[in-house]
Design a protein around this motif. Structure first.
Motif, PDB file in Angstrom:
ATOM      1  N   GLU A 182      54.193 -62.628  11.472  1.00 10.07           N
ATOM      2  CA  GLU A 182      54.565 -61.263  11.853  1.00 10.07           C
ATOM      3  C   GLU A 182      53.619 -60.253  11.202  1.00 10.07           C
ATOM      4  O   GLU A 182      53.220 -59.265  11.823  1.00 10.07           O
ATOM      5  N   MET A 183      53.272 -60.505   9.928  1.00 10.81           N
ATOM      6  CA  MET A 183      52.356 -59.587   9.240  1.00 10.81           C
ATOM      7  C   MET A 183      51.013 -59.565   9.948  1.00 10.81           C
ATOM      8  O   MET A 183      50.421 -58.517  10.177  1.00 10.81           O
ATOM      9  N   HIS A 184      50.507 -60.760  10.317  1.00  6.95           N
ATOM     10  CA  HIS A 184      49.204 -60.840  10.984  1.00  6.95           C
ATOM     11  C   HIS A 184      49.231 -60.110  12.318  1.00  6.95           C
ATOM     12  O   HIS A 184      48.230 -59.554  12.753  1.00  6.95           O
ATOM     13  N   ALA A 185      50.367 -60.163  12.983  1.00  2.00           N
ATOM     14  CA  ALA A 185      50.487 -59.481  14.285  1.00  2.00           C
ATOM     15  C   ALA A 185      50.839 -58.013  14.105  1.00  2.00           C
ATOM     16  O   ALA A 185      51.169 -57.326  15.066  1.00  2.00           O
ATOM     17  N   SER A 186      50.766 -57.533  12.868  1.00  4.82           N
ATOM     18  CA  SER A 186      51.101 -56.131  12.560  1.00  4.82           C
ATOM     19  C   SER A 186      52.514 -55.779  13.012  1.00  4.82           C
ATOM     20  O   SER A 186      52.769 -54.652  13.439  1.00  4.82           O
ATOM     21  N   GLY A 237      55.209 -56.048  10.950  1.00 11.96           N
ATOM     22  CA  GLY A 237      55.990 -56.182   9.721  1.00 11.96           C
ATOM     23  C   GLY A 237      56.791 -54.952   9.343  1.00 11.96           C
ATOM     24  O   GLY A 237      57.592 -54.988   8.417  1.00 11.96           O
ATOM     25  N   GLY A 238      56.569 -53.854  10.099  1.00 12.48           N
ATOM     26  CA  GLY A 238      57.209 -52.602   9.689  1.00 12.48           C
ATOM     27  C   GLY A 238      58.720 -52.689   9.625  1.00 12.48           C
ATOM     28  O   GLY A 238      59.360 -52.232   8.681  1.00 12.48           O
ATOM     29  N   LEU A 239      59.302 -53.315  10.646  1.00 11.28           N
ATOM     30  CA  LEU A 239      60.756 -53.436  10.679  1.00 11.28           C
ATOM     31  C   LEU A 239      61.243 -54.334   9.556  1.00 11.28           C
ATOM     32  O   LEU A 239      62.198 -54.044   8.864  1.00 11.28           O
ATOM     33  N   ARG A 240      60.582 -55.448   9.368  1.00 12.34           N
ATOM     34  CA  ARG A 240      60.993 -56.414   8.330  1.00 12.34           C
ATOM     35  C   ARG A 240      60.990 -55.770   6.961  1.00 12.34           C
ATOM     36  O   ARG A 240      61.836 -56.052   6.123  1.00 12.34           O
ATOM     37  N   MET A 241      59.994 -54.912   6.752  1.00 15.42           N
ATOM     38  CA  MET A 241      59.871 -54.322   5.415  1.00 15.42           C
ATOM     39  C   MET A 241      60.719 -53.067   5.263  1.00 15.42           C
ATOM     40  O   MET A 241      60.665 -52.411   4.241  1.00 15.42           O
ATOM     41  N   GLY A 242      61.508 -52.766   6.263  1.00 11.98           N
ATOM     42  CA  GLY A 242      62.414 -51.625   6.143  1.00 11.98           C
ATOM     43  C   GLY A 242      61.733 -50.300   6.405  1.00 11.98           C
ATOM     44  O   GLY A 242      62.143 -49.274   5.861  1.00 11.98           O
ATOM     45  N   TYR A 243      60.699 -50.347   7.255  1.00 19.90           N
ATOM     46  CA  TYR A 243      60.017 -49.106   7.612  1.00 19.90           C
ATOM     47  C   TYR A 243      60.358 -48.657   9.017  1.00 19.90           C
ATOM     48  O   TYR A 243      60.033 -47.551   9.413  1.00 19.90           O
ATOM     49  N   LEU A 302      59.185 -49.378  11.918  1.00 17.62           N
ATOM     50  CA  LEU A 302      58.216 -49.311  13.007  1.00 17.62           C
ATOM     51  C   LEU A 302      57.109 -50.333  12.788  1.00 17.62           C
ATOM     52  O   LEU A 302      56.498 -50.389  11.724  1.00 17.62           O
ATOM     53  N   ASP A 303      56.887 -51.156  13.817  1.00 19.14           N
ATOM     54  CA  ASP A 303      55.753 -52.072  13.788  1.00 19.14           C
ATOM     55  C   ASP A 303      54.536 -51.388  14.391  1.00 19.14           C
ATOM     56  O   ASP A 303      54.673 -50.483  15.218  1.00 19.14           O
ATOM     57  N   GLU A 304      53.364 -51.856  14.006  1.00 20.16           N
ATOM     58  CA  GLU A 304      52.125 -51.141  14.366  1.00 20.16           C
ATOM     59  C   GLU A 304      51.911 -50.879  15.848  1.00 20.16           C
ATOM     60  O   GLU A 304      51.412 -49.817  16.197  1.00 20.16           O
ATOM     61  N   PRO A 305      52.256 -51.803  16.738  1.00 19.74           N
ATOM     62  CA  PRO A 305      52.012 -51.501  18.162  1.00 19.74           C
ATOM     63  C   PRO A 305      52.649 -50.188  18.608  1.00 19.74           C
ATOM     64  O   PRO A 305      52.198 -49.567  19.559  1.00 19.74           O
TER      65      PRO A 305
END
Lengths: 220, 481
Positions: free
Chosen positions: B404-408, B410-416, B418-421
């Motif tokens: 997930e991190m490689h696919a950018s 990770g935002g949701l997982r890390m409690g942010y 929003l994922d990069e896309p």
């Protein structure tokens, strides 16, 4: 041998003095028992008042039931216990007072029919699907109706209550039939309710009964 | 001496409403009935209200009601609550959608807002009474409740049937509320039946939507006479009203709602796909501990973990005999402090995942510093990526998380949130600073978040820092188009 005496505190309203002869180790538990009984007596009194039907025969607002629900033993310590009636509306019944409109409103709306009791004007209008009118010079909000008590308009204008709470004129056909729903008042004065609390003698008897029950239980 | 007061609020009720955490979630009322009772007790919530801001407005007004405070010359009551919340709902841009005007589903209706008011006030008052009833002196003086009708209703439920179905017993002659019942509905205050008859699984009224049933204390003498208690018995209070193990479906709950739950309850709950489960044990032996709120407990544990980890890092540096320990220099130390604050949030379950890229020396220092974390905390370092998560709170594996991190993503997982896309769409850039923010300060944490819920994620991440460091934070946000 421990004996108990409970009297009303003449210096402070709604306080009861507990005196006992002999030594008592666990004052806190005694105060817990007394406070709990005081809570019960007050709740029972308020629930009895709640059971009395209203004069209009309308659906109950359960005001005294809400007061009973807001009555709680709040604090217990070695020196005493406090039962709180945590509903501000109770105070005006206990002490009497004047009720005035708040939040910039000019009028209190007093229901004149049982269907309007317990409902805000907007909620009544929403429920019956009719807009209420103000009869000029009468301080009464009315609805068009062929039922119940009704008056006939002498003129062909009236005033309708708008969204902002203010009144604006509107045409109504002369000789329309209307029914008064709410009276508009600048204020209402409520007298002190002598039965807002149970009689002091009853409370004293209950507290003494509870205190003796506690002593008998802890002695055994 | 015993006394009657009319001017004091109920302290426990005030504390309860203050502890409530606005948790917005798009669930129906039926689904919220399944919410673990302990979450309900601590969460200011209302069905189908996803806006934490709106719920926070409700909470403020309910708190004013419970505290009996005056604002602009008037006290908060049901009518004022409805009037003010209607305006707030209007301002929030609420759309009624398919809900019928004036119905319970219409958030602007008096019926709905009145129900929210009634239920929340009753719940906190009920809890306050329950807490006092669990005082040993009070419990032994009045050990039982009777289920009675406290408020007249147009439609009356068959409560004797509900009681019987829940396994309740009847005693003596029936009361005036239900003259055809087999007897009076009585039970010890500590009996679990009080939860089983409740649609919300709380052992105090209200027991159902709009229910008028109340609890009446039964004095010890009567309780002994009816055989519910023995005169020589000393009753032991319950430590807390709930047992563990309740689960809740959170299907349809937006990510911000899940993040709210995670941030509020940490490792007291566990997410499992579309379900969340309470994890706490109830134990009379931990009565003093159980008095501590979840929030206080999480804060204290996060701080403890942070101090332990940063202390370990300092110890490594002092013992350095020439070998290079990671996070060198002032900048390195600052970065380490931020990492360890986030790691401590992960360790108590408040943050779902920690991830950053690190050089090998830094990673080794990070491993060493967090060695004392609970065994459920997993740490994984691969290809310059450091991951930390709780094994018991998620079923994901390290390779899945890395992917997930490689696919950018990770935002949701890390409690942010929003994922990069999603960066190409309008969103909010959040920056969290240590307060008071000075000119030229670098943010402690920065991330991208959705417009509708950035506040939720910002509050959660700010709490990670403030809990660990015991400092205040300031949040800045910027709309990115």
């Amino acid at each position: 041998m421990i004996s108990l005496t409970i009297t009303a505190d003449t210096a402070k309203a709604n306080q009861f003095l507990v005196e006992f002869t002999g030594s008592l180790q666990d004052r806190r538990d005694l105060n817990a028992a007394l406070g709990s009984r005081l809570e019960d007596e007050l709740q029972a009194h308020f629930r009895l008042k709640n059971a009395v039907p209203n004069k209009m025969g309308a659906v109950k607002t359960n005001f005294w039931g809400a007061v009973a629900a807001a009555t709680k033993l709040e604090e217990v310590s070695d020196s005493g216990a406090t039962v709180t009636v945590a509903d501000k509306r109770f105070r005006i019944h206990l002490f009497g007072g004047k009720i005035v409109p708040t939040a910039g409103r000019k009028w209190l709306t007093i229901p004149l029919i049982k269907e309007a009791r317990g409902l805000r004007v907007e909620d009544y209008e929403s429920k019956v699907g009719k807009k209420l009118f103000r009869l000029p010079g009468t301080g009464v909000l009315v609805e068009r109706s062929r039922e119940g008590d009704r008056s006939t308009l002498g003129t062909n204008t009236a005033t309708i209550r708008g969204k902002s709470g203010a009144f604006r004129p509107v045409q109504v056909r002369a000789r329309s039939q209307v029914r008064p729903v709410y009276a508009l008042k600048r204020s209402v004065t409520l007298p002190k309710d002598p039965h807002a609390l149970p009689p002091t003698a009853d409370l004293l008897a209950a507290l003494l009964d509870e205190g003796n029950a506690f002593l008998n239980r802890t002695r055994d | 001496m015993p006394e009657i007061s009319t001017s004091r609020p109920l302290a426990e009720a005030v504390a309860t409403i203050s502890r409530k955490i606005p948790v917005g979630a798009a669930l129906t009322s039926r689904e919220w009935e399944l919410v673990p009772a302990e979450i309900k007790q601590r969460a200011m919530l209302s069905a189908r209200v996803a806006s934490e801001a709106l719920l926070a407005e409700m909470q403020t007004r309910l708190k004013n009601r419970i505290e009996l405070t005056k604002k602009d010359g008037r006290t908060m009551d049901r009518g004022v609550f409805i009037e003010e919340m209607r305006k707030e709902v209007q301002l929030s841009g609420y759309k009624r959608g398919d809900a019928k005007r004036g119905s319970l589903q219409d958030l602007k209706s008096s019926r709905r807002l009145g129900l929210i008011f009634d239920m929340n006030v009753a719940q906190v008052q009920g809890y306050a009474k329950w807490k006092m009833d669990m005082d040993a002196g009070v419990l032994n003086a009045s050990p039982c409740y009777e289920l009675i009708r406290g408020a007249a209703k147009v439609e009356i439920r068959n409560w004797p049937q509900v009681w019987q179905d829940a396994g309740g017993k009847f005693y003596g002659e029936p009361g005036p509320d239900y003259p055809d019942a087999p007897g009076r509905m009585l039970a010890r205050k500590t009996d679990p039946i009080w939860r089983w008859i409740s649609r919300f699984k709380t052992p105090w009224p209200p027991f159902d939507w709009g229910s008028g049933m109340e609890l009446k204390n039964i004095r010890r003498r009567e309780s002994d006479q009816l055989g519910l208690t023995d005169s020589r018995e000393v009753l032991v209070p319950l430590a807390q009203p709930f047992n563990q193990g309740h689960t809740l479906s959170i299907k349809g709950v937006p990510e911000s709602g899940r993040e709210s739950l995670r941030s509020a309850f940490g490792d007291s709950i566990r997410f499992d796909g579309d379900r969340v489960q309470m994890q706490r044990e109830a134990s009379p032996e931990t009565y003093e501990q159980s008095k501590q709120t979840i929030e206080t407990s999480l804060r204290g544990r996060a701080r403890e973990q942070y101090l332990q980890a940063s202390g370990e890092l300092d110890r490594l540096r002092r013992n350095d005999d020439g070998a290079e320990v990671g996070f060198q220099g002032e900048v390195g130390s600052s970065i380490a402090a931020i990492y360890l604050a986030q790691a401590s949030a992960v360790s108590v379950g408040r943050k779902g995942l920690f991830h950053d890229t690190m050089a090998l020396a830094d990673a080794e220092a990070f491993f060493a510093a967090t060695r004392g974390f609970p065994p459920q905390v997993a740490t994984h370092y691969q290809d310059g990526h450091m991951l930390m998560w709780r094994r018991d709170l998620t079923d994901l594996r390290a390779d899945e998380l890395l992917s997930e991190m490689h696919a950018s993503r990770g935002g949701l997982r890390m409690g942010y949130g929003l994922d990069e896309p999603a960066f190409n769409s309008p969103h909010v850039l959040v920056r969290i600073f240590q307060a008071p923010k000075q000119e030229g300060d670098v943010p402690l944490v920065g991330f991208h978040a959705p417009i509708e819920s950035w506040q939720t994620f910002a509050d959660a991440r700010a709490r990670d820092i403030s809990d660990a460091w015991e400092v205040e934070t300031e949040t800045e946000w910027e709309l990115i188009r």
